[in-house]
Design a protein around this motif. Structure first.
Motif, PDB file in Angstrom:
ATOM      1  N   ALA A  32       1.139  -1.019   0.057  1.00  0.00           N
ATOM      2  CA  ALA A  32      -0.092  -0.127   0.136  1.00  0.00           C
ATOM      3  C   ALA A  32       1.097   1.126  -0.064  1.00  0.00           C
ATOM      4  CB  ALA A  32      -0.866  -0.048   1.151  1.00  0.00           C
ATOM      5  N   ILE A  33       0.428   2.222  -0.606  1.00  0.00           N
ATOM      6  CA  ILE A  33       1.066   3.450  -0.916  1.00  0.00           C
ATOM      7  C   ILE A  33       0.834   4.403   0.101  1.00  0.00           C
ATOM      8  CG2 ILE A  33       1.496   5.499  -2.408  1.00  0.00           C
ATOM      9  CD1 ILE A  33       1.605   3.498  -4.656  1.00  0.00           C
ATOM     10  N   ALA A  34       1.405   5.134   0.886  1.00  0.00           N
ATOM     11  CA  ALA A  34       1.164   6.094   1.794  1.00  0.00           C
ATOM     12  C   ALA A  34       0.644   7.360   1.064  1.00  0.00           C
ATOM     13  CB  ALA A  34       2.421   6.312   2.803  1.00  0.00           C
ATOM     14  N   THR A  35      -0.236   8.134   1.895  1.00  0.00           N
ATOM     15  CA  THR A  35      -0.837   9.259   1.431  1.00  0.00           C
ATOM     16  C   THR A  35       0.291  10.546   1.447  1.00  0.00           C
ATOM     17  OG1 THR A  35      -1.736   9.710   3.622  1.00  0.00           O
ATOM     18  CG2 THR A  35      -3.162   8.546   1.826  1.00  0.00           C
ATOM     19  N   ARG A  36       1.347  10.195   2.287  1.00  0.00           N
ATOM     20  CA  ARG A  36       2.200  11.298   1.903  1.00  0.00           C
ATOM     21  C   ARG A  36       3.573  10.704   2.565  1.00  0.00           C
ATOM     22  NH1 ARG A  36      -1.098  13.522   6.651  1.00  0.00           N
ATOM     23  NH2 ARG A  36       0.428  13.312   8.469  1.00  0.00           N
ATOM     24  N   ASN A  37       4.795  11.097   2.640  1.00  0.00           N
ATOM     25  CA  ASN A  37       5.964  10.525   3.005  1.00  0.00           C
ATOM     26  C   ASN A  37       6.663  11.581   3.930  1.00  0.00           C
ATOM     27  OD1 ASN A  37       6.911  12.379   1.134  1.00  0.00           O
ATOM     28  ND2 ASN A  37       8.120  10.902  -0.254  1.00  0.00           N
ATOM     29  N   VAL A  38       6.207  12.445   4.247  1.00  0.00           N
ATOM     30  CA  VAL A  38       6.726  13.315   5.335  1.00  0.00           C
ATOM     31  C   VAL A  38       5.602  14.079   6.063  1.00  0.00           C
ATOM     32  CG1 VAL A  38       8.956  14.114   4.057  1.00  0.00           C
ATOM     33  CG2 VAL A  38       6.855  15.476   3.698  1.00  0.00           C
ATOM     34  N   THR A  39       5.911  14.211   7.499  1.00  0.00           N
ATOM     35  CA  THR A  39       5.148  15.077   8.298  1.00  0.00           C
ATOM     36  C   THR A  39       4.750  16.399   7.648  1.00  0.00           C
ATOM     37  OG1 THR A  39       5.934  13.757  10.221  1.00  0.00           O
ATOM     38  CG2 THR A  39       4.758  15.738  10.691  1.00  0.00           C
ATOM     39  N   PRO A  40       3.541  16.909   7.595  1.00  0.00           N
ATOM     40  CA  PRO A  40       3.241  18.169   7.225  1.00  0.00           C
ATOM     41  C   PRO A  40       4.073  19.281   7.892  1.00  0.00           C
ATOM     42  CG  PRO A  40       1.197  16.837   7.508  1.00  0.00           C
ATOM     43  CD  PRO A  40       2.330  16.187   8.120  1.00  0.00           C
ATOM     44  N   ALA A  41       4.510  20.253   7.048  1.00  0.00           N
ATOM     45  CA  ALA A  41       5.134  21.326   7.635  1.00  0.00           C
ATOM     46  C   ALA A  41       4.459  21.996   8.840  1.00  0.00           C
ATOM     47  CB  ALA A  41       5.389  22.415   6.473  1.00  0.00           C
ATOM     48  N   GLY A  42       3.224  22.256   8.789  1.00  0.00           N
ATOM     49  CA  GLY A  42       2.376  22.796  10.179  1.00  0.00           C
ATOM     50  C   GLY A  42       2.267  21.892  11.360  1.00  0.00           C
ATOM     51  N   PHE A  43       2.592  20.590  11.180  1.00  0.00           N
ATOM     52  CA  PHE A  43       2.097  19.728  11.907  1.00  0.00           C
ATOM     53  C   PHE A  43       2.605  20.111  13.563  1.00  0.00           C
ATOM     54  CE2 PHE A  43       2.812  15.897  14.854  1.00  0.00           C
ATOM     55  CZ  PHE A  43       1.617  15.204  14.673  1.00  0.00           C
ATOM     56  N   ARG A  44       1.710  20.009  14.423  1.00  0.00           N
ATOM     57  CA  ARG A  44       2.089  20.393  15.857  1.00  0.00           C
ATOM     58  C   ARG A  44       1.264  19.496  16.548  1.00  0.00           C
ATOM     59  NH1 ARG A  44       5.355  24.777  16.123  1.00  0.00           N
ATOM     60  NH2 ARG A  44       5.141  26.415  14.742  1.00  0.00           N
ATOM     61  N   LEU A  45       2.042  18.928  17.658  1.00  0.00           N
ATOM     62  CA  LEU A  45       1.370  18.128  18.713  1.00  0.00           C
ATOM     63  C   LEU A  45       0.454  18.843  19.410  1.00  0.00           C
ATOM     64  CD1 LEU A  45       4.496  15.813  19.881  1.00  0.00           C
ATOM     65  CD2 LEU A  45       2.287  15.335  18.421  1.00  0.00           C
ATOM     66  N   PRO A  46      -0.678  18.350  19.673  1.00  0.00           N
ATOM     67  CA  PRO A  46      -1.865  19.016  20.523  1.00  0.00           C
ATOM     68  C   PRO A  46      -0.959  19.454  22.193  1.00  0.00           C
ATOM     69  CG  PRO A  46      -2.876  17.057  19.815  1.00  0.00           C
ATOM     70  CD  PRO A  46      -1.477  17.245  19.198  1.00  0.00           C
ATOM     71  N   GLU A  47      -1.714  20.662  22.512  1.00  0.00           N
ATOM     72  CA  GLU A  47      -1.176  20.996  23.891  1.00  0.00           C
ATOM     73  C   GLU A  47      -2.247  20.497  24.828  1.00  0.00           C
ATOM     74  OE1 GLU A  47      -0.077  25.120  24.145  1.00  0.00           O
ATOM     75  OE2 GLU A  47       1.129  25.113  22.201  1.00  0.00           O
ATOM     76  N   GLY A  48      -1.683  20.709  26.031  1.00  0.00           N
ATOM     77  CA  GLY A  48      -2.673  20.225  27.183  1.00  0.00           C
ATOM     78  C   GLY A  48      -1.856  19.243  27.864  1.00  0.00           C
ATOM     79  N   SER A  49      -2.736  19.179  29.350  1.00  0.00           N
ATOM     80  CA  SER A  49      -1.946  18.477  30.389  1.00  0.00           C
ATOM     81  C   SER A  49      -2.866  17.373  30.699  1.00  0.00           C
ATOM     82  CB  SER A  49      -1.647  19.624  31.496  1.00  0.00           C
ATOM     83  OG  SER A  49      -2.997  20.039  31.895  1.00  0.00           O
ATOM     84  N   GLY A  50      -2.051  16.768  31.678  1.00  0.00           N
ATOM     85  CA  GLY A  50      -2.919  15.645  32.209  1.00  0.00           C
ATOM     86  C   GLY A  50      -3.327  14.308  31.244  1.00  0.00           C
ATOM     87  N   CYS A  51      -4.169  13.581  31.451  1.00  0.00           N
ATOM     88  CA  CYS A  51      -4.464  12.535  30.629  1.00  0.00           C
ATOM     89  C   CYS A  51      -4.745  12.777  29.268  1.00  0.00           C
ATOM     90  CB  CYS A  51      -5.371  11.295  31.004  1.00  0.00           C
ATOM     91  SG  CYS A  51      -6.888  12.136  31.786  1.00  0.00           S
TER      92      CYS A  51
END
Length: 113
Positions: A32-51
């Motif tokens: 299967a071919i991936a839909t993209r081969n690099v993480t998008p330039a604007g990718f940011r992990l969500p912020e937040g604390s706790g669980c």
């Protein structure tokens, strides 16, 4: 040439011809071919604390990894089930258990932290 020698020569020719058959070679199915081969330039992990923050970040990482083809659908489904269990614990106010479930899932599947 005697009929016996002629028959032997014809038989030998048929045997050799069988070795050079033109049957199509088996072709392996393409992965299967991936839909993209690099993480998008604007990718940011969500912020937040706790669980809730830990769960949101793990979901974002998994969504990125499945889109890039770094994890197969079966493993992704397993991890999503584990994240859902952590989310249920988090929603029930069992923060420590939820964070522990996320950490255990990450460790089981080779993700840091």
């Amino acid at each position: 040439m005697t009929p016996a020698k002629l028959l032997a020569a014809a038989f030998a020719a048929l045997c050799l011809a069988a070795c050079n058959s033109t049957q199509p070679a088996a072709v392996a199915e393409a992965p299967a071919i991936a839909t993209r081969n690099v993480t998008p330039a604007g990718f940011r992990l969500p912020e937040g604390s706790g669980c809730a923050g830990a769960i949101d970040r793990y979901r974002a990482i998994m969504a990125n990894d499945i889109a890039m083809g770094h994890v197969n659908q079966g493993v992704y489904a397993t991890i999503e089930g584990e994240i859902d269990a952590a989310a249920a614990a988090c929603s029930a106010g069992r923060d420590a258990q939820a964070v522990a479930l996320v950490r255990a899932s990450k460790a089981r599947h080779g993700y840091p932290g």
